[in-house]
Write an enzyme that holds these catalytic residues in place. Structure first.
Site, short mmCIF file in Angstrom:
data_model
loop_
_atom_site.label_atom_id
_atom_site.label_comp_id
_atom_site.label_asym_id
_atom_site.label_seq_id
_atom_site.Cartn_x
_atom_site.Cartn_y
_atom_site.Cartn_z
CD GLU A 440 35.84 45.48 46.93
OE1 GLU A 440 35.28 46.14 46.02
OE2 GLU A 440 37.05 45.26 46.94
CB CYS A 474 38.32 48.58 44.90
SG CYS A 474 38.65 48.41 46.67
#
Length: 669
Positions: A440, A474
């Site tokens: 990720e 994020c």
């Protein structure tokens, strides 16, 4: 040490490439900082330029074959940005091939300077920087490469080159470290009192804390109290890493035979321990990473939800059988290398550790340096709840430790949350070793705001999603794409909503916006905003006063040029970019027009537009009338494009990554 700086190919034709990583602005900023320090300390500088001439065509053969004309003498593309232009007595070496040594001129200059160390910055790492480094190494020079002042338009190739060079011919060091080597030694009485700073273990293996001895240490400075050293953490070397992976392999062989119901029971006990330590963990996050304490409690709650959600899947069948052919997913991967960031130091690692354990694997965990103390605390809780010795091991350190862990021969798979650059390094190692990879890699997330929504409410949600925890997550809302008819009113509403969000000491319950992780990050964002303003963006800061420490004001950037760095790159700070859209098609192009694709949102009450959005948005997570931040513990979490590699995290995706599928054929004869 007699260093010389080589600035390689920092010319407009090269650095304006849209595929350059990192962005040109970051490379130029790093090179400018290096150049200024070299001049201040009278360290010689040599500018290396590619120069071609139509009257005397000496281009490389592959340029001729593709009819490529780049860096022609006398053109703007041949020049460097103003900040990097040579001064008097700074020689410029012109070349047409890769290496700066290809003409012989550089060798003569270096001989006259009696240089023994070359510090390289510029582009491209996989090409001219690499070739110059190898030729310098062959000639006996010590070679340093300023890792935050280099780039490439082929980033995976660059990661391969970096790994290869670092093992043979060059040291990769920060610009800050390069500059420190130029400066005269600091008097002992003026050095920070690091000897009085607490020291973390370098590793926890089989439940035992391993002291770092004489290993190099990294010092973590408080983000909320300027200049205060919190602790030091040693940098693990291959010896400690090998001990950790071998311990995990040994423990994993026993663990894989443990019934899945027993594995789930340990996870549930661990969830209870997290709940009992909710306030302590939130306080530790407030002190060590500046996360507002209310958001820290919410992170622990999410961690508990992640762990219990994984445990609840223990009852799901791992086999699907029929008469002749059956499939099963009951075979674990083995030893998983886990690399995690500092910004969610509880939820991200536990969202990985829980499925690692449930599906019969073992893990070696390497946290980001500033998340190391929280990692040590989580390891204590894990072992206190009955986790088998050696099943989860911790190693501390820097980027080199992470690379060494992924490359260790006992590792069978890698899961990582980090930057795009970290993702390329993981791809290189896992591709070479044929390892499963789950990555990720952040997001430059956009929300589209359309006139048929309650845009005042949308502005409030977006402000919270953009600026909560100073934008250091994020899923933060980094871009807002607004239909032109409501642009002005929405911008006013966004400013008002931002001004209402409390910011200050993360220890205060009302605080929503705390400090950035470091003063260096503050300077990085300030420099980025300066570049944006110079490129024509309008900068708005609704909060006019700032606390002391590593605080940066929540900032709104008005930018209608999607090619600008501020639009294209993830800032990972309290910055949101607002862009005007002409029509729906334009809005979708702006939403999708960046490299990353983690989260996208739409604020609209139109069923038709919602369906169009769901069919065209290029992101792994889509939201309707919600801002981009946050995610459910049960839903798959993963990005498209450069935001993700491999299976998503969480939910049903966990079994997909942490187990291997087998098809079993049986004869019925």
């Amino acid at each position: 040490m007699k260093p010389v700086i080589l600035l390689i190919d920092l010319q407009n034709d090269f650095i304006r490439s849209p595929s350059l990583e990192p962005a040109a602005g970051q490379i130029v900023a790093g090179a400018t900082q290096l150049l200024a320090a070299a001049r201040a300390h009278r360290v010689p500088v040599v500018h290396i330029w590619t120069t071609v001439d139509r009257q005397n065509d000496q281009r490389m053969p592959h340029w001729k074959q593709s009819d490529r004309w780049v860096c022609e003498a006398g053109t703007p593309g041949h020049e460097t940005p103003a900040a990097l232009r040579p001064q008097a007595r700074e020689p410029v070496v012109h070349k047409t091939f890769f290496s700066a040594f290809s003409t012989g001129e550089l060798e003569s200059i270096l001989s006259s300077l009696k240089a023994d160390t070359l510090v390289l910055a510029g582009v491209h790492l996989h090409g001219c920087v690499r070739s110059t480094a190898l030729d310098a190494y062959q000639r006996g020079f010590a070679v340093w490469i300023a890792e935050d002042a280099i780039g490439s338009d082929d980033p995976l190739h660059a990661s391969v080159s970096a790994r290869w060079l670092a093992a043979r011919a060059a040291r990769f060091v920060s610009v800050e470290r390069c500059i420190a080597s130029f400066a005269p030694p600091v008097h002992a009485s003026l050095k920070p009192p690091e000897s009085d700073t607490a020291r973390l273990p370098v590793a926890i293996i089989k439940g035992e804390a391993i002291a770092g001895g004489e290993l190099t240490c990294l010092t973590h400075i408080s983000p909320r109290e300027e200049g205060k050293n919190l602790w030091r953490v040693p940098v693990a070397n291959p010896k400690q890493i090998s001990q950790a992976t071998l311990a995990a392999r040994e423990a994993g062989l026993k663990w894989r035979d443990t019934p899945i119901s027993a594995r789930a029971e340990i996870l549930l006990r661990f969830a209870k321990a997290l709940d009992a330590n909710r306030d302590a963990l939130a306080q530790q996050m407030a002190v060590e990473i500046g996360k507002p304490i209310t958001q820290g409690r919410a992170e622990v709650a999410r961690s508990i939800a992640l762990v219990t959600a994984v445990a609840s899947r223990a009852a799901e069948p791992l086999d699907a059988k029929c008469a002749e052919i059956s499939t099963r997913r009951n075979r674990p991967l083995g030893v998983v290398a886990m690399i995690t960031p500092w910004n969610n130091p509880v939820a991200i690692p536990l969202g990985k550790i829980a499925p690692v354990l449930l599906y019969g694997n073992a893990v070696v965990w390497k946290p980001a340096p500033v998340g190391s103390a929280i990692a040590v605390k989580l390891m204590e809780l894990l072992h206190a709840t009955g986790c088998a010795s050696g099943l989860v091991n911790l190693i501390c350190g820097d980027r080199s430790s992470a690379l060494a862990l992924m490359a260790d021969s006992a590792v069978n798979a890698v899961t990582i949350t980090g930057s795009p650059a970290a993702g390329y390094s993981a791809q290189d190692i896992c591709g070479r070793r044929h390892l499963p990879l789950q990555a990720e890699l952040g997001g430059n997330n956009a929300a589209i705001v359309w006139p048929d929504c309650d845009f005042v409410k949308a502005a409030a949600e977006i402000a919270e999603a953009a600026f909560g925890f100073a934008g250091q997550r994020c899923t933060a809302n980094r871009r807002v794409i607004v239909q032109g008819g409501i642009y002005g009113p929405f911008l006013e509403a966004l400013q008002q909503a931002t001004a209402k969000i409390p910011w200050g000491d993360p220890y205060e319950p009302q605080t929503r916006i705390g400090p950035l992780i470091s003063s260096e990050k503050c300077r990085e964002i300030a420099t980025l905003l300066e570049r944006s303003r110079a490129a024509g963006a309008r900068i708005l800061t609704p909060h006019k006063t700032a606390p002391t420490g590593a605080y940066f004001p929540p900032t709104i950037v008005c930018c209608d040029d999607p090619e600008q760095e501020i639009f294209q790159e993830e800032t990972f700070g309290p910055v949101v970019v607002v862009t005007k859209a002409d029509d729906w098609g334009h809005a979708v192009r702006l939403c999708n027009g960046v490299r990353q694709g983690l989260v996208a949102a739409l604020f609209s009450n139109s069923n038709e537009l919602q369906e169009k959005f769901l069919g065209t948005a290029q992101a792994g997570i889509l939201k309707i009338n919600l801002a981009t931040a946050d995610a459910d513990a049960e839903a798959p979490f993963g990005g498209w494009k450069s935001s993700g590699i491999g299976p998503a995290e969480h939910g049903s995706s966990n079994r997909e990554f942490y187990t291997r599928a087998q098809a079993v054929y049986r004869s019925t004869a």
